[in-house]
Motif scaffolding. Structure first.
Motif, PDB file in Angstrom:
ATOM      1  N   LEU A 255       0.733  -1.316  -0.015  1.00  0.00           N
ATOM      2  CA  LEU A 255       0.512   0.341  -0.117  1.00  0.00           C
ATOM      3  C   LEU A 255       0.991   1.217   0.003  1.00  0.00           C
ATOM      4  O   LEU A 255       0.633   2.555  -0.874  1.00  0.00           O
ATOM      5  CB  LEU A 255      -0.767   0.392   1.257  1.00  0.00           C
ATOM      6  CG  LEU A 255      -1.539  -1.244   1.207  1.00  0.00           C
ATOM      7  CD1 LEU A 255      -2.644  -0.987   2.394  1.00  0.00           C
ATOM      8  CD2 LEU A 255      -3.062  -1.238  -0.328  1.00  0.00           C
ATOM      9  N   ILE A 256       2.147   1.883   0.579  1.00  0.00           N
ATOM     10  CA  ILE A 256       2.810   2.844   0.420  1.00  0.00           C
ATOM     11  C   ILE A 256       3.448   2.539  -1.081  1.00  0.00           C
ATOM     12  O   ILE A 256       3.586   3.716  -0.917  1.00  0.00           O
ATOM     13  CB  ILE A 256       4.348   2.139   1.756  1.00  0.00           C
ATOM     14  CG1 ILE A 256       3.510   2.402   3.041  1.00  0.00           C
ATOM     15  CG2 ILE A 256       4.856   2.694   1.575  1.00  0.00           C
ATOM     16  CD1 ILE A 256       2.533   3.318   3.621  1.00  0.00           C
ATOM     17  N   ARG A 257       3.978   1.761  -1.055  1.00  0.00           N
ATOM     18  CA  ARG A 257       4.252   1.419  -2.775  1.00  0.00           C
ATOM     19  C   ARG A 257       3.496   2.313  -3.594  1.00  0.00           C
ATOM     20  O   ARG A 257       3.472   3.363  -4.484  1.00  0.00           O
ATOM     21  CB  ARG A 257       4.612  -0.377  -3.301  1.00  0.00           C
ATOM     22  CG  ARG A 257       4.992  -0.073  -4.878  1.00  0.00           C
ATOM     23  CD  ARG A 257       5.304  -1.137  -4.940  1.00  0.00           C
ATOM     24  NE  ARG A 257       5.448  -1.249  -6.399  1.00  0.00           N
ATOM     25  CZ  ARG A 257       6.012  -3.047  -6.876  1.00  0.00           C
ATOM     26  NH1 ARG A 257       5.486  -3.926  -6.698  1.00  0.00           N
ATOM     27  NH2 ARG A 257       6.003  -2.306  -8.051  1.00  0.00           N
ATOM     28  N   GLN A 258       2.030   1.785  -3.223  1.00  0.00           N
ATOM     29  CA  GLN A 258       0.900   2.290  -4.574  1.00  0.00           C
ATOM     30  C   GLN A 258       1.434   4.167  -3.686  1.00  0.00           C
ATOM     31  O   GLN A 258       0.725   4.655  -4.668  1.00  0.00           O
ATOM     32  CB  GLN A 258      -0.628   2.068  -3.996  1.00  0.00           C
ATOM     33  CG  GLN A 258      -0.296   0.749  -4.212  1.00  0.00           C
ATOM     34  CD  GLN A 258      -2.022  -0.644  -4.199  1.00  0.00           C
ATOM     35  OE1 GLN A 258      -3.358  -0.171  -4.889  1.00  0.00           O
ATOM     36  NE2 GLN A 258      -1.872  -1.408  -3.608  1.00  0.00           N
ATOM     37  N   ALA A 259       1.168   4.730  -2.558  1.00  0.00           N
ATOM     38  CA  ALA A 259       0.856   5.490  -2.447  1.00  0.00           C
ATOM     39  C   ALA A 259       1.929   6.285  -3.050  1.00  0.00           C
ATOM     40  O   ALA A 259       2.111   7.846  -2.808  1.00  0.00           O
ATOM     41  CB  ALA A 259       0.845   5.624  -0.637  1.00  0.00           C
ATOM     42  N   GLY A 260       3.204   6.074  -3.003  1.00  0.00           N
ATOM     43  CA  GLY A 260       4.093   5.964  -3.783  1.00  0.00           C
ATOM     44  C   GLY A 260       4.215   6.705  -4.671  1.00  0.00           C
ATOM     45  O   GLY A 260       4.875   8.016  -5.316  1.00  0.00           O
ATOM     46  N   ASN A 261       3.935   5.920  -5.292  1.00  0.00           N
ATOM     47  CA  ASN A 261       3.700   6.291  -7.158  1.00  0.00           C
ATOM     48  C   ASN A 261       2.492   7.061  -7.366  1.00  0.00           C
ATOM     49  O   ASN A 261       3.316   7.647  -8.339  1.00  0.00           O
ATOM     50  CB  ASN A 261       2.997   4.959  -7.457  1.00  0.00           C
ATOM     51  CG  ASN A 261       3.516   3.468  -7.876  1.00  0.00           C
ATOM     52  OD1 ASN A 261       5.061   3.728  -8.058  1.00  0.00           O
ATOM     53  ND2 ASN A 261       3.519   2.480  -8.152  1.00  0.00           N
ATOM     54  N   ARG A 262       1.635   7.185  -6.496  1.00  0.00           N
ATOM     55  CA  ARG A 262       0.773   8.217  -6.751  1.00  0.00           C
ATOM     56  C   ARG A 262       1.105   9.760  -6.722  1.00  0.00           C
ATOM     57  O   ARG A 262       1.143  10.343  -6.453  1.00  0.00           O
ATOM     58  CB  ARG A 262      -0.353   8.269  -5.410  1.00  0.00           C
ATOM     59  CG  ARG A 262      -1.016   9.452  -5.461  1.00  0.00           C
ATOM     60  CD  ARG A 262      -2.520   9.469  -6.819  1.00  0.00           C
ATOM     61  NE  ARG A 262      -3.240  11.003  -6.913  1.00  0.00           N
ATOM     62  CZ  ARG A 262      -4.323  11.170  -7.763  1.00  0.00           C
ATOM     63  NH1 ARG A 262      -4.300  10.572  -9.031  1.00  0.00           N
ATOM     64  NH2 ARG A 262      -4.547  12.182  -7.178  1.00  0.00           N
ATOM     65  N   LEU A 263       2.532   9.993  -5.546  1.00  0.00           N
ATOM     66  CA  LEU A 263       2.913  10.858  -5.119  1.00  0.00           C
ATOM     67  C   LEU A 263       3.957  11.028  -6.044  1.00  0.00           C
ATOM     68  O   LEU A 263       3.977  12.448  -6.208  1.00  0.00           O
ATOM     69  CB  LEU A 263       3.442  10.965  -3.931  1.00  0.00           C
ATOM     70  CG  LEU A 263       4.533  12.193  -3.038  1.00  0.00           C
ATOM     71  CD1 LEU A 263       3.441  13.121  -3.113  1.00  0.00           C
ATOM     72  CD2 LEU A 263       5.434  11.824  -1.843  1.00  0.00           C
ATOM     73  N   ASN A 264       4.692  10.772  -6.639  1.00  0.00           N
ATOM     74  CA  ASN A 264       5.260  11.016  -6.872  1.00  0.00           C
ATOM     75  C   ASN A 264       5.176  10.153  -8.817  1.00  0.00           C
ATOM     76  O   ASN A 264       3.590   9.948  -9.311  1.00  0.00           O
ATOM     77  CB  ASN A 264       6.742  10.382  -7.153  1.00  0.00           C
ATOM     78  CG  ASN A 264       7.817  10.594  -5.322  1.00  0.00           C
ATOM     79  OD1 ASN A 264       8.076  11.803  -5.535  1.00  0.00           O
ATOM     80  ND2 ASN A 264       7.999  10.220  -4.807  1.00  0.00           N
ATOM     81  N   VAL A 265       5.565   9.383  -9.800  1.00  0.00           N
ATOM     82  CA  VAL A 265       5.250   8.394 -10.658  1.00  0.00           C
ATOM     83  C   VAL A 265       5.538   6.838 -10.289  1.00  0.00           C
ATOM     84  O   VAL A 265       5.952   6.479  -9.702  1.00  0.00           O
ATOM     85  CB  VAL A 265       5.977   8.943 -11.635  1.00  0.00           C
ATOM     86  CG1 VAL A 265       6.196  10.384 -12.352  1.00  0.00           C
ATOM     87  CG2 VAL A 265       7.196   8.928 -11.836  1.00  0.00           C
ATOM     88  N   PRO A 266       4.444   6.054 -11.296  1.00  0.00           N
ATOM     89  CA  PRO A 266       4.577   4.689 -10.383  1.00  0.00           C
ATOM     90  C   PRO A 266       6.021   4.265 -11.251  1.00  0.00           C
ATOM     91  O   PRO A 266       7.171   4.972 -12.943  1.00  0.00           O
ATOM     92  CB  PRO A 266       3.891   4.678 -12.451  1.00  0.00           C
ATOM     93  CG  PRO A 266       2.364   4.949 -12.149  1.00  0.00           C
ATOM     94  CD  PRO A 266       3.350   6.165 -12.211  1.00  0.00           C
TER      95      PRO A 266
END
Length: 424
Positions: A255-266
């Motif tokens: 879930l943190i990975r998904q949030a990181g992709n949302r904040l930055n880029v996939p």
């Protein structure tokens, strides 16, 4: 009489001394809790070998930022989570919450709040008020909630009914603090019960906790009891008035990975993002957070006891359990509310010469009155007070880097509002 009371009216000085005796055991209890939480933080710093080089920060893409990665690990450890993302690029608690939710929700999914309607800024994010482009409704993300019972508790029967009826509910959200509502904030024990209840019905649903104002106010955190994802602000409790910006998200690794992709880029996710000059403040803020949070809570206890003696309706009461910084005072009329808020501003270290006036603010539906003479703009771990100009004219007081400052400001606000202006 204590020398700090200066020129306060004699009757008020006597009342303050009575209050200080009344709350003495509660203050000691809060100090003991702060020491316990401080021990936990210190263990995390020792375990992860925090060193001077961790404060250097990074530039550009922010590759190989060892301090950033170490701070993530410390947050994950303290909150008993698999992973964390602590970033200056997260500009507020609302931004962190939005990033976390958008990270895991997809078109057709339902976001469900089991703790009643979320507070004003999140309503704009969802798209149920205002007409802001980019709200969740623009992406086909559905929203629902359960109203709380008359006593302010979760309506478990309604939650169960809606969970079973809507198989598209992907995220169950829990708002720990009261926001601009008249219900009590939810203790970690109550959140533990909520999480257990939800997981029994829908074990695969993501439980998200809005932890703003809650960190370090108890000796446990919601992620210790099964919360999958949680977010909060660094210019509330976790930054201790030291961090100048930023917020955090903690939870399960995927879930943190998904949030990181949302904040930055996939593809880059949480592995990019320059920290420039922020790392020292973020580390030091987290280290100081247990005691700064305790100072704010002690100030809230003092304010609650004193203002109750002034005949006002306060929540929580001085001796009730606390799970966040927020202290509410119902003034019953706008004049007293505005006067008290102005006095808080006048006894702030920054902009003490300013008179706050009610005005409309982005993200809110009513005129707001706000006092915030803080070193960091908008910081609510520093003493502030605010509230919407609507009945019963409730002022929300939070923060205070030192207990002494809170006592001075609250006492003088009581003097100016109820003794000099005769508004009672």
């Amino acid at each position: 009489m204590s020398t700090w009371m200066g020129e306060l009216p004699a009757k008020l000085q006597q009342t303050i001394e009575e209050v200080e005796k009344q709350i003495k055991s509660k203050i000691q209890e809060i100090d003991d809790q702060a020491t316990y939480n401080q021990m936990r933080v210190l263990k995390c710093f020792k375990k992860h070998h925090v060193a001077e080089e961790d404060f250097a920060g990074s530039t550009g893409y922010g590759y190989d930022d060892v301090g950033r990665d170490k701070l993530d690990a410390i947050y994950a450890d303290y909150f008993n989570a698999e992973d964390a993302m602590v970033r200056p690029q997260l500009i507020s608690g609302t931004h962190a919450i939005t990033t976390a939710l958008f990270g895991v929700l997809r078109p057709g999914d339902t976001l469900f709040y089991m703790t009643g309607m979320p507070y004003d800024t999140i309503q704009h994010v969802v798209g149920i008020v205002g007409d802001e482009p980019g709200a969740m409704k623009d992406f086909g993300i559905n929203f629902n909630y359960s109203s709380l019972l008359e006593n302010g508790e979760v309506d478990y029967e309604d939650v169960a009914k809606k969970l079973k009826a809507d198989k598209k509910i992907k995220v169950i959200a829990i708002q720990r603090s009261r926001g601009y509502s008249d219900r009590a904030s939810f203790t970690v024990a109550k959140i533990k019960q909520m999480i257990k209840f939800v997981k029994q019905i829908s074990p695969n649903v993501i439980v998200f906790v809005d932890n703003c104002y809650g960190e370090f106010s108890e000796i446990n955190e919601p992620t210790e009891y099964g919360a999958d994802l949680m977010a909060g602000s660094l210019f509330k409790n976790a930054g201790a008035g030291i961090a100048k910006t930023g917020a955090y998200i903690v939870g399960k690794k995927d879930l943190i990975r998904q949030a990181g992709n949302r904040l930055n880029v996939p593809g880059a996710g949480k592995n990019e993002g320059a920290t420039i000059g922020h790392m020292r403040d973020m580390f030091q803020g987290f280290f100081l957070a247990p005691n700064v949070t305790a100072n704010a809570i002690k100030g809230a206890v003092f304010a609650s006891a004193l203002l109750e003696k002034m005949g006002l309706d306060v929540s929580p009461k001085w001796n009730e359990p606390r799970t966040d910084l927020v202290q509410t005072i119902n003034f019953g009329n706008p004049a007293a509310m505005i006067s008290f808020c102005a006095a808080i501003q006048h006894y702030s270290p920054v902009n003490s010469f300013v008179d706050p006036v009610p005005s409309y603010m982005d993200g809110y539906e009513d005129e707001e009155i706000m006092a915030s003479g803080s070193f960091t703009e908008g910081s609510t771990i520093e003493l502030s007070s605010d509230g919407p100009l609507r009945p019963p004219f409730t002022l929300y007081i939070q923060g205070g880097l030192t207990y002494s400052h809170v006592k001075i400001a609250i006492s003088n606000a009581v003097s100016e509002t109820f003794f000099e202006n005769k508004k009672m």
